[in-house]
Design an enzyme around this catalytic site. Sequence first.
Site, PDB file in Angstrom:
ATOM      1  N   ASP A  37      -7.721   7.371   2.387  1.00  0.00           N
ATOM      2  CA  ASP A  37      -7.290   7.799   1.049  1.00  0.00           C
ATOM      3  C   ASP A  37      -8.497   8.072   0.160  1.00  0.00           C
ATOM      4  O   ASP A  37      -8.537   9.073  -0.567  1.00  0.00           O
ATOM      5  CB  ASP A  37      -6.422   6.722   0.389  1.00  0.00           C
ATOM      6  CG  ASP A  37      -5.145   6.450   1.162  1.00  0.00           C
ATOM      7  OD1 ASP A  37      -4.651   7.375   1.812  1.00  0.00           O
ATOM      8  OD2 ASP A  37      -4.659   5.310   1.106  1.00  0.00           O
ATOM      9  N   HIS A  96       0.837  -1.209   0.000  1.00  0.00           N
ATOM     10  CA  HIS A  96       0.000   0.000   0.000  1.00  0.00           C
ATOM     11  C   HIS A  96       0.873   1.261   0.000  1.00  0.00           C
ATOM     12  O   HIS A  96       0.689   2.152  -0.842  1.00  0.00           O
ATOM     13  CB  HIS A  96      -0.910  -0.015   1.221  1.00  0.00           C
ATOM     14  CG  HIS A  96      -1.888   1.113   1.279  1.00  0.00           C
ATOM     15  ND1 HIS A  96      -3.208   0.983   0.913  1.00  0.00           N
ATOM     16  CD2 HIS A  96      -1.741   2.413   1.660  1.00  0.00           C
ATOM     17  CE1 HIS A  96      -3.826   2.143   1.055  1.00  0.00           C
ATOM     18  NE2 HIS A  96      -2.956   3.030   1.517  1.00  0.00           N
ATOM     19  N   GLU A  97       1.823   1.331   0.935  1.00  0.00           N
ATOM     20  CA  GLU A  97       2.689   2.507   1.015  1.00  0.00           C
ATOM     21  C   GLU A  97       3.640   2.595  -0.175  1.00  0.00           C
ATOM     22  O   GLU A  97       3.946   3.692  -0.658  1.00  0.00           O
ATOM     23  CB  GLU A  97       3.482   2.502   2.326  1.00  0.00           C
ATOM     24  CG  GLU A  97       2.614   2.587   3.570  1.00  0.00           C
ATOM     25  CD  GLU A  97       1.692   3.786   3.571  1.00  0.00           C
ATOM     26  OE1 GLU A  97       2.060   4.832   2.995  1.00  0.00           O
ATOM     27  OE2 GLU A  97       0.590   3.688   4.135  1.00  0.00           O
ATOM     28  N   HIS A 110       1.696   4.308  -2.954  1.00  0.00           N
ATOM     29  CA  HIS A 110       1.670   5.765  -2.793  1.00  0.00           C
ATOM     30  C   HIS A 110       2.997   6.387  -3.223  1.00  0.00           C
ATOM     31  O   HIS A 110       3.044   7.347  -4.002  1.00  0.00           O
ATOM     32  CB  HIS A 110       1.424   6.132  -1.329  1.00  0.00           C
ATOM     33  CG  HIS A 110       0.025   5.947  -0.865  1.00  0.00           C
ATOM     34  ND1 HIS A 110      -1.068   6.409  -1.559  1.00  0.00           N
ATOM     35  CD2 HIS A 110      -0.481   5.349   0.254  1.00  0.00           C
ATOM     36  CE1 HIS A 110      -2.175   6.118  -0.891  1.00  0.00           C
ATOM     37  NE2 HIS A 110      -1.843   5.470   0.200  1.00  0.00           N
TER      38      HIS A 110
END
Length: 273
Positions: A162, A86-87, A90
């Site tokens: 988000d 997930h990170e 981003h």
Amino acid sequence: QILQVHARRTPLAEDVDLSRTARGTPGFSGADLENLVNEAALHAASEERQNVEMQDFEKARDKVYLGAERRSLVMSDEERRTVAYHESGHALVAYLTPGADPVHKVTVVPRGRALGVTWQLPERDRYNESRDFLFTKLTILMGGRAAEEIAFDALTTGARSDIEMATKIARAMVCDYGMSERLGPVSWSERQEEVFLGKEFGHRSQVSEHVAQMIDEEIRALVDDGRGRARALLLENLGVLHRVAEELLEKETLLAEEFASLVDGLRATPARA
């Protein structure tokens, strides 16, 4: 300058750059900045160092902004991998998108309610944001969800904030900033007055059902376009995504220079057939 005032009696190491710290503290009040300096000094003291270093300010900012580290939080390997991808999503989308604020740090260390964070630091104060820049922010927000879809073919609740922020940006673009070609340069915001003495109960919508439907469609289209753009970027750099996630799982935190070096090195290396 405010940080300099609060740090005037604090012994600072040579690597401390208060202007860099200031870039990462938008919206902080004077009290918040004073607390930041105090937390940095406490962290240096806990490490038995005489001078406060830049790493202390980094730790302090994360603590003040997000809360203390939650090292006691027990996460399964599957959950840790999900957060890492997930990170990484981003961070990669931010790094690969022209005009985006530079990636400063990406971490999977849980803090407060966040299981991981991707920090971006603006290079300058920005008082007027273009449509392209707002769409870039929206796309980066959807990068985490896109990475989860690509890596696991599954959806999790981790993208909740988000999605909320991306929807908020899209709604502002359509309703407040007149950035929808379909609806034109018209303000469609319904809340024109402060809530006072029950005014909200007497509020009547000034938007027809047809226009409301168009607004919903435009907002959905912007968010979908951002998600599609993020997904395309990550698929084009799938090997990089996997490697960044692996590095995060191993090291937990990647700083700007390390992250940039890793991504640039991987992109410069031809993919194996």
